[in-house]
Design a protein around this motif. Structure first.
Motif, PDB file in Angstrom:
ATOM      1  N   UNK A 170      -6.652   0.890   2.298  1.00  0.00           N
ATOM      2  CA  UNK A 170      -5.548  -0.990   2.455  1.00  0.00           C
ATOM      3  C   UNK A 170      -4.442  -1.314   3.009  1.00  0.00           C
ATOM      4  N   UNK A 198       2.649  -8.319   2.855  1.00  0.00           N
ATOM      5  CA  UNK A 198       1.540  -7.046   2.039  1.00  0.00           C
ATOM      6  C   UNK A 198       0.786  -6.437   2.580  1.00  0.00           C
ATOM      7  N   UNK A 231       3.555  -3.378   1.767  1.00  0.00           N
ATOM      8  CA  UNK A 231       3.521  -2.739   0.822  1.00  0.00           C
ATOM      9  C   UNK A 231       1.885  -1.917   0.736  1.00  0.00           C
ATOM     10  N   UNK A 232       0.922  -2.216   0.998  1.00  0.00           N
ATOM     11  CA  UNK A 232      -0.496  -1.432   1.265  1.00  0.00           C
ATOM     12  C   UNK A 232      -0.026   0.280   1.814  1.00  0.00           C
ATOM     13  N   UNK A 285       1.942   1.927  -0.352  1.00  0.00           N
ATOM     14  CA  UNK A 285       1.070   2.419  -1.280  1.00  0.00           C
ATOM     15  C   UNK A 285       0.465   3.925  -0.857  1.00  0.00           C
TER      16      UNK A 285
END
Lengths: 533, 1024
Positions: A81, A145, A148-149, A152
């Motif tokens: 990711x 993005x 964020x990935x 995570x």
């Protein structure tokens, strides 16, 4: 019975009481068709109770935080990711034709032009852009993005306990993801300055508006610690699959420290030494070697090989293809299989003229080209001016219309020149390794080696070499911001950044030091105000 | 195929009819004024045979012997039996019943006499719905009911309309009313055949809708389909054929003007170029460069009017056959329908086949069972996919006029033949070589059993279902440059399967307490589940266009495969009590307790109550025998309804899988997908309604007036979240605020003339709605809900209505006066550039620049009958509304890459500086285009919706053919449109063309719409 059911029945009673007639009903019914009614009532009630059991539960058809994601494969997928939004570095711009995030960084330098109005380039040529202009939104979105990935993955991977996942593998996966997060933030702070510092995946939808954190603090809190953590891992120096290698970690660290020391942050001269230390480690231990030919860079067989340290991965077979091949083909030249030949970005005459005489890189079909056979009849088409050849994938252009090339984020000459620059700054003058590295880059271009230059002259030689070697690789704008100097292709001087007038007659001001945060983001999150000028 | 089938059924039926022995004829008239009574059922006592009187009250019936007894029955009249003995004709005068049977309307879980209602319920009968040929119910509703706003936003064949009841009460949770088809809740109304509908009831206020609780907030539309009726079988056949034609035009540059503007633009480009480079086209427009397009003198060879070439008259037809019949114990109906609608855009079309059958049986004196099933198959060919893409309506405006449709050698001519143009293929080429086909198959129906425990109490158990599949097949040719040539052709199939079932079980108790008091009580519970699945497959790169999507593996690139699933459940208990005191005082209380899977733990259950009361003043002694006031009723109600239409699983956070490339291969990744909101709860609407029903002069004048006030709390909004949160889906569903709608609905019907030969009625409907956002989360911060077309297009702001357009304000163009030159320069602009308002700090000034929803709408309609002729019309008014002509961006602000609107001829020049249109220049130097006040135009309009002229043949002439009724008619829809709007039609929304889906935003955004045709119809209606 579940809690939901209890309240259910209670409510049913409330309704009955409300109507106040339940008793009457039953008495009334008894006289008529007692048996039937009882049966139906029974069935009805059964249905009601059955329904209560689990009737209102949801079984979503996607992974949630509650899903069982504790395998080695899940750990790998989380790490993947982090990689996914590296494609944001060359992502198409919504609403444009021939627009790409990559274009922005070249348009800004004043050394690129475009055949297309729909790329919005005039706004950048004249420096009349604003928070609603193209590219700022896509860059911002893609980079966050990525953050964020990465967040995570950084949160979830440590929780995974699987016999297939050794502690070392786990540490290395985390090293990859921390490196990627640092890289995304590195782009963000260089572009927008102070940005929201988000290091954990946000989960409360009522608490998503985060104010801006000073760029230096983001280097100190996130970028540098993330990379130092990755540096402690056992990642290999090279990785042929395209993942983060120790080479990538060192290259990014070298760049980060060099930028940290530079004008935007003024993080102190010690950072030059830190930078030089990393680049030297890479140069001496990394095992990377220069390709003999420039065109080796546009041979898909060489992806992740040779001088390539870290690349955005593409594969024509997936199909996830590199868009730059098509974007840089001369406008309506009729030389390719592509329906659209954009001519999105091409070099100015003045920039081409700034190369020294005899520089191989400006020879035909090295970094640039000015003619090619027509796709329809093979006759030679000569273009009105040279176009970029750095992303020319022959097979894609002439046969498949699908480019298989990777897009390079770091390659060896970049690191060689970073070492030259950083060590010169750290040590107050060029050491022999610095000079050798600069000359290695020059020698491939069939240029004479530089001799014994003073600190400043050497620095300028390195800067110019970076322009010439790394042009159209989205490096030059960051160099200009970092050094606050711009090479004037007309006068040959190094102008101060603020006050430099481009060949298009536009002058850099304070405004150019940072990009505006996209208007849509500011509309949603007023904590980002005031916006950059 | 279908036609043949219908004909053959005809002949069979005709032959059955001719097996008669002897005939009796006569006329049935009203005993009071001797006017003929059409539609009276005439039967031979003891036999199944029967007929109906025609429009002149005449009938003809076969009798088994000379001594038969004829029974004449007619709703609202006393039944008469007359012996035929010794008679050759039997003329009958029927007397109206002292107390005419009152109109019965369908309400949630039952029926009620209209006079007993405490709520606001509007009824439309089949004739009103089918007065014009439309492909679906939503379009049929347009302009028919006060308070029901219908926007037919697309003119593509088979396109659904957007329906809003009493304003927009929600943000972008669904704002569509819920459709209840024969008791099945939530059926997509757009797939049904409108000819199968017997009546539609629109439940508007809370007293009527609260019984649907969670799904009632946007109003409820009860659809009742045609069912059997006792008496002789009635067979009816209807045919409609029509021609659609283009009714309005958008003027673009012709060939000469295009070349002139093109060359001028490059010349002007010098002024805007900052690097001094000479501005020339990629290739000059002359015969040397383009021998196929210019003659030796460089004059264009072609002057193509793309609008004329593309939008050609289209022929459509429909056939409908209905059979209804039954005995007193058993009723049945069968219907068949066929529709073939063609659109103005080439190849666009909609075909539908439908079959429906119903059955109702009294199997025991205490048990009734029945059901219905409806099968529908339709096929919609769409050619305008992808708003903003190079689709047909866009290419019509942007294709340059110097190109022909095809070159002499038969190959297509396209914009990309000219170097430097934005490469749109020509619209006719696109229509033929790029298309999506929506194939729908639907099965909807129910089975029920009613158990009668006594005359007062019964129990009904009804199992309903709606199974449907939407399969979209798409193909785009490998020859279409810029659309699908690089991919070598694109084919995909996207299939959605939906299953819905519901189990409704309820007791109804009709109790007469005493002579003066009675009540009806209802108690029920229901379970329902809706689930859906979808599959998507795509391949690319074909060796030929021949197979399109019919053999996906013939494409060498497997470019897409995905599947999905979703489900939601509801579990509810509901009850209602209607109390009637002496026919004067009426009370209704309803309550529904709903549980929904879609909300978070702790928020799944909610209770929705309502109360209503009405006073029939005209039943009071002091008005009972009043000659002026024949009916006066005052109603009031208040209640709460809910809204849960937010999609499934919105409380749950998702980790989305993605794909990245590593090691030259695809690798699966996990990404933050959607940020779930566990606190999500019901949107609740509290609605108060006060109504007045007034009938004057024996109901010759009927007025219905309603005031309503709806407050929606805990608005469900798909709120944008910061991109910095890093979620792939950059929005979250939240309960964000409050919106109020209040308004007045007026329905005035007057019978102007009523006598034997001439009947004239007019109706005026009007709705005034005021919408205002009154509260928002985060300290009333503005919300920008999108769409985002060259800037934000809408703002949700406290004090403003939903649908507030938001953008920059254009005030003209910069002149060459020194002040203007200086001001322009401060924004990096020059004289001839567009001039906007800026803030003091030089940043662009944004404000509310228009409203997408109207201040008021109305319909004026009138119908006349003179002897055998009938004439009626509807004119619709929509006032106080804006429409955004977004298409001006690409057709007014961008020269030299496509054709432009003729308005650019009014562009700035040194001698013409007082204009809103910027100086033409080559596109490289185009000024940034913004969503602005110039595009947001007055969208008010008056439309000649429908005009019909009909003729019914006298019965005498039809007898021989055993035909009861034969009417032919001619009509025209969209006869005229009076508006200031410069696009094709101000009633538009091109940003939201999903199949059957419509949200609150994007109404009135026009980025190249298919024009609305004028439709000329001819029709025949026959009854046997």
């Amino acid at each position: 019975m579940e809690p939901g059911c209890t309240s259910w029945i209670l409510k049913l009673n409330v309704m009955k009481t409300m109507k106040g007639n339940a008793e009457k009903y039953l008495n009334h019914i008894k006289c008529i068709k007692m048996k039937n009614f009882k049966n139906i009532l029974l069935v009805s009630c059964l249905l009601l109770v059955c329904s209560c059991k689990k009737f209102l539960n949801e079984n979503p058809p996607f992974y949630t935080p509650e899903s069982n994601l504790s395998s080695e494969k899940a750990a790998q997928a989380l790490a993947n990711g982090g990689y996914q939004n590296l494609t944001g570095l060359i992502a198409g711009q919504n609403g444009s034709y021939g627009g790409n995030t990559w274009n922005l960084m070249e348009f800004m330098t004043g050394k690129a032009s475009s055949d297309l109005g729909q790329t919005g380039y005039v706004n950048f040529q004249t420096l009349n852009y604003g928070p609603t202009s193209f590219y700022f939104d896509t860059w911002w979105t893609q980079l966050y993005l990525g953050v964020g990935a990465a967040n995570l993955a950084i949160q979830q991977i440590p929780k995974i306990n699987s016999p297939d996942l050794s502690d070392e593998e786990k540490t290395n996966l985390l090293a990859e993801v921390h490196t990627l997060r640092a890289l995304y933030y590195f782009y963000l702070v260089r572009m927008y300055g102070a940005v929201p510092e988000i290091t954990e995946l946000q989960t409360d939808p009522d608490n998503l508006l985060v104010g801006r954190t000073d760029a230096k603090k983001i280097y100190d809190d996130v970028i540098i610690p993330d990379l130092l953590l990755a540096e402690k891992s056992t990642l290999p120096w090279k990785d042929a699959t395209g993942k983060v290698s120790m080479g990538a970690v060192k290259a990014i660290l070298a760049d980060v420290y060099l930028t940290y020391a530079g004008a935007a942050i003024n993080g102190g001269s010690a950072a030059y030494a830190e930078s030089a230390k990393r680049s030297l480690e890479l140069l001496t231990q990394g095992g990377y070697t220069l390709f003999p030919e420039y065109t080796d860079m546009i041979n898909p067989a060489n992806k992740n090989q040779g001088e390539f340290i870290f690349q955005v991965q593409f594969a024509a077979s997936i199909p996830a293809t590199n868009p730059l091949t098509q974007l840089t083909i001369p406008n309506y030249a009729g030389i390719s299989k592509y329906a659209d030949e954009y001519g999105s970005v091409f070099p100015t005459q003045q920039f081409l003229a700034s190369y020294e005489a005899g520089d191989k890189r400006v020879n035909e079909k090295q970094f640039f080209y000015s003619s090619y056979p027509s796709i329809s009849d093979g006759t030679t088409k000569t273009f009105p001016h040279p176009y970029i050849y750095k992303w020319f994938d022959v097979n894609a252009v002439t046969v498949t219309a699908k480019s298989d090339l990777n897009y390079t984020i770091y390659r060896l000459p970049d690191v060689m020149l970073m070492y030259a620059e950083a060590s010169n700054e750290a040590e107050g003058g060029p050491n022999q390794t610095a000079i050798d590295n600069l000359n290695a880059v020059r020698s491939r271009a069939q240029l004479d080696p530089v001799g014994n230059l003073g600190k400043d002259a050497f620095e300028q030689a390195v800067w110019l070499e970076r322009y010439h070697e790394l042009c159209f690789e989205n490096k030059m704008w960051f160099d200009m911001l970092r050094t606050r100097k711009v090479h004037n292709d007309v006068t040959g001087n190094w102008d101060n950044f603020i006050g430099h007038t481009t060949v298009f007659g536009a002058t850099f001001t304070q405004k150019q030091l940072l990009f505006p945060i996209p208007q849509h983001e500011v509309d949603i999150n007023p904590k980002l105000l005031p916006n950059n000028p | 195929m279908m036609k043949h089938f219908i004909y053959s059924i005809f002949f069979v039926l005709l032959s059955l009819q001719s097996m008669a022995q002897s005939k009796m004829t006569g006329t049935v008239t009203d005993a009071k004024d001797n006017s003929p009574l059409p539609g009276v059922t005439v039967m031979v006592k003891g036999a199944q045979a029967g007929t109906q009187t025609d429009i002149n009250g005449k009938y003809s019936i076969n009798i088994p012997d000379a001594n038969a007894v004829l029974v004449f029955t007619f709703l609202g009249y006393t039944t008469q039996e007359v012996s035929t003995t010794g008679k050759t004709t039997v003329d009958v005068k029927l007397a109206a019943q002292a107390k005419a049977i009152e109109e019965v309307v369908v309400i949630g879980y039952g029926t009620a006499k209209r006079s007993d209602l405490t709520g606001s319920v509007a009824t439309l009968k089949s004739e009103q719905l089918n007065d014009k040929p439309v492909p679906n119910i939503t379009q049929a509703l347009e302009g028919k009911v006060a308070g029901v706003e219908v926007n037919v936003n697309s003119s593509a064949p088979g396109a659904p309309a957007k329906v809003r009841i009493r304003g927009v009460g929600s943000l972008n949770s669904n704002t569509d009313p819920i459709y209840v088809v024969d008791g099945v809740v939530g059926v997509d109304p757009n797939t049904l055949n409108p000819n199968d509908i017997a009546s539609i009831e629109v439940l508007k206020d809370a007293s009527a809708t609260a019984i649907y609780g969670v799904r009632g907030a946007n109003g409820v539309i009860m659809v009742t389909t045609k069912r059997g009726r006792s008496g002789p079988a009635q067979i009816s056949y209807e045919f409609n054929g029509n021609v659609s034609e283009l009714s309005r035009h958008i003027k673009t540059l012709d060939a000469k003007q295009f070349v002139q503007v093109y060359n001028q633009a490059f010349e002007n480009g010098q002024k805007f170029a900052t690097d001094g480079a000479v501005q020339t086209p990629a290739k000059a427009l002359n015969h040397t460069n383009f021998p196929l397009l210019f003659d030796a003198n460089d004059n264009p060879l072609y002057n193509t009017n793309w609008e004329k070439e593309t939008y050609k008259p289209a022929f459509s037809q429909s056939h409908q056959l209905n059979i209804q019949g039954g005995t007193d114990k058993s009723l049945y109906s069968v219907s068949l329908g066929y529709l073939n609608q063609k659109g103005l855009a080439p190849t666009s079309a909609f075909q539908r086949y439908s079959i429906k059958t119903t059955m109702d049986n009294d199997v025991k004196d205490w048990l009734k069972v029945g059901g219905s099933i409806s099968l529908i198959a339709s096929r919609q060919r769409m050619v305008s996919d992808g708003n903003g893409g190079l689709n047909v309506p866009r290419d019509v405006i942007e294709e340059v006029p110097i190109l022909p449709v095809k070159y002499p050698d038969g190959s297509w001519a396209n914009n990309y033949d000219i170097d430097g143009l934005e490469g749109a293929p020509n619209p006719i080429n696109v229509a033929n070589n790029r298309f999506g086909i929506n194939n729908t198959t639907q099965m909807v129906g129910n089975v029920y059993a009613t158990i009668k425990f006594s005359d007062e109490l019964d129990f009904k158990s009804d199992f309903g279902f709606d199974l449907n599949t939407l399969k979209n097949n798409f193909y785009s040719s490998l020859s279409l440059q810029h659309l699908s040539a690089d991919q070598g052709g694109i084919a995909n199939i996207n299939e959605y399967s939906n299953w819905y079932w519901q189990s409704e079980n309820y007791l109804t108790w009709n109790k007469k307490v005493n002579d003066k008091q009675k009540f009806t009580a209802l108690l029920g519970f229901t379970l329902s589940k809706q689930s859906s699945e979808n599959v998507f497959v795509e391949t690319q790169n074909f060796i030929s266009d021949a197979l399109t999507y019919n053999h996906l593996s013939s494409g060498s690139v497997r470019s897409g495969a995905d599947s999905g699933f979703g489900a939601n459940q509801l579990n509810s208990v509901y009850g209602r009590i209607s109390y009637n005191i002496d026919e004067k005082y009426l009370f209704t209380a309803t309550g529904r307790f709903d549980g929904a899977s879609r909300f978070g733990e702790g928020n799944k259950f909610s209770f929705f109550p309502s109360v209503g009361a009405a006073w029939r003043v005209s039943q009071e002694d002091f008005l009972k025998d009043n000659n002026t006031i024949s009916n006066l009723k005052i109603r009031a109600s208040i209640g709460v309804t809910g809204n849960q239409e937010i999609g499934n699983y919105r409380t749950q956070t998702s980790y989305q899988t993605g794909q990245t490339v590593l090691n030259n291969a695809a690798a699966i990744s996990l990404l933050p997908g959607y940020i779930g909101n566990p606190d999500l709860k019901w949107e609740r609407t509290t609605q108060a309604d006060a109504g007045l029903e007034l009938g004057l002069l024996k109901d010759r004048i009927n007025l219905e007036l309603d005031y309503y006030n709806r407050t929606t709390n805990d608005l469900l909004l798909q709120t944008p979240i910061p991109w910095s949160a890093g979620y792939v889906t950059p929005n979250v569903y939240k309960n964000v605020g409050q919106v109020k709608n209040s308004g007045i609905e007026l329905n005035l019907t007057t019978v102007n003339i009523k006598n034997k030969n001439f009947n004239w009625t007019t109706t005026f409907l009007a709705t005034f709605n005021k919408n205002k956002v009154t509260k928002l989360a985060n300290g009333n911060a503005d919300i920008f809900p999108g769409p985002n077309f060259l800037g934000e297009n809408y703002v949700v702001r406290v004090g403003e209505p939903i649908g507030a357009f938001y953008g920059m304000t254009r005030v003209g163009t910069y002149s060459d006066s020194p002040e203007d030159v200086a001001e322009a320069a401060s924004h990096g602009l020059k004289p001839g550039d567009r001039k906007y308002i800026y803030n003091a700090d030089g940043s662009p000034y944004y404000s509310v620049i228009g409203h997408a929803y109207p201040d008021w709408t109305g319909t004026f309609s009138s119908s006349m009958r003179y002897k055998n002729w009938d004439f009626s019309f509807d004119i619709r008014f929509v006032e106080g509304v804006n429409t955004a002509a977004n298409f001006k961006h690409s057709s007014e602000d961008r020269q030299t890459i496509s054709n432009s609107l003729a308005t650019v001829l009014d562009g700035w020049t040194p001698t013409h500086q007082d204009t809103y249109i910027s100086q033409v220049r080559n596109y490289k130097y185009a000024q940034d285009s913004h969503f602005d006040s110039w595009w947001v135009e007055d969208g008010s309009f008056i439309r000649g919706q429908n005009f019909i002229l009909g003729y019914s043949f006298p019965a005498d002439n039809l007898k021989k053919m055993s035909i009861n009724r034969l009417r032919i008619y001619a009509s025209v829809q969209n006869l005229f449109l009076i508006t200031k709007y410069t696009g094709y039609d101000p009633e538009v929304d091109t940003f939201n063309q999903g199949f059957g889906y419509a949200s609150s935003f994007s109404q009135g955004l026009d980025f190249f719409s298919v024009p609305r045709p004028r439709v000329w119809n001819l029709g025949v209606q026959v009854g046997f």
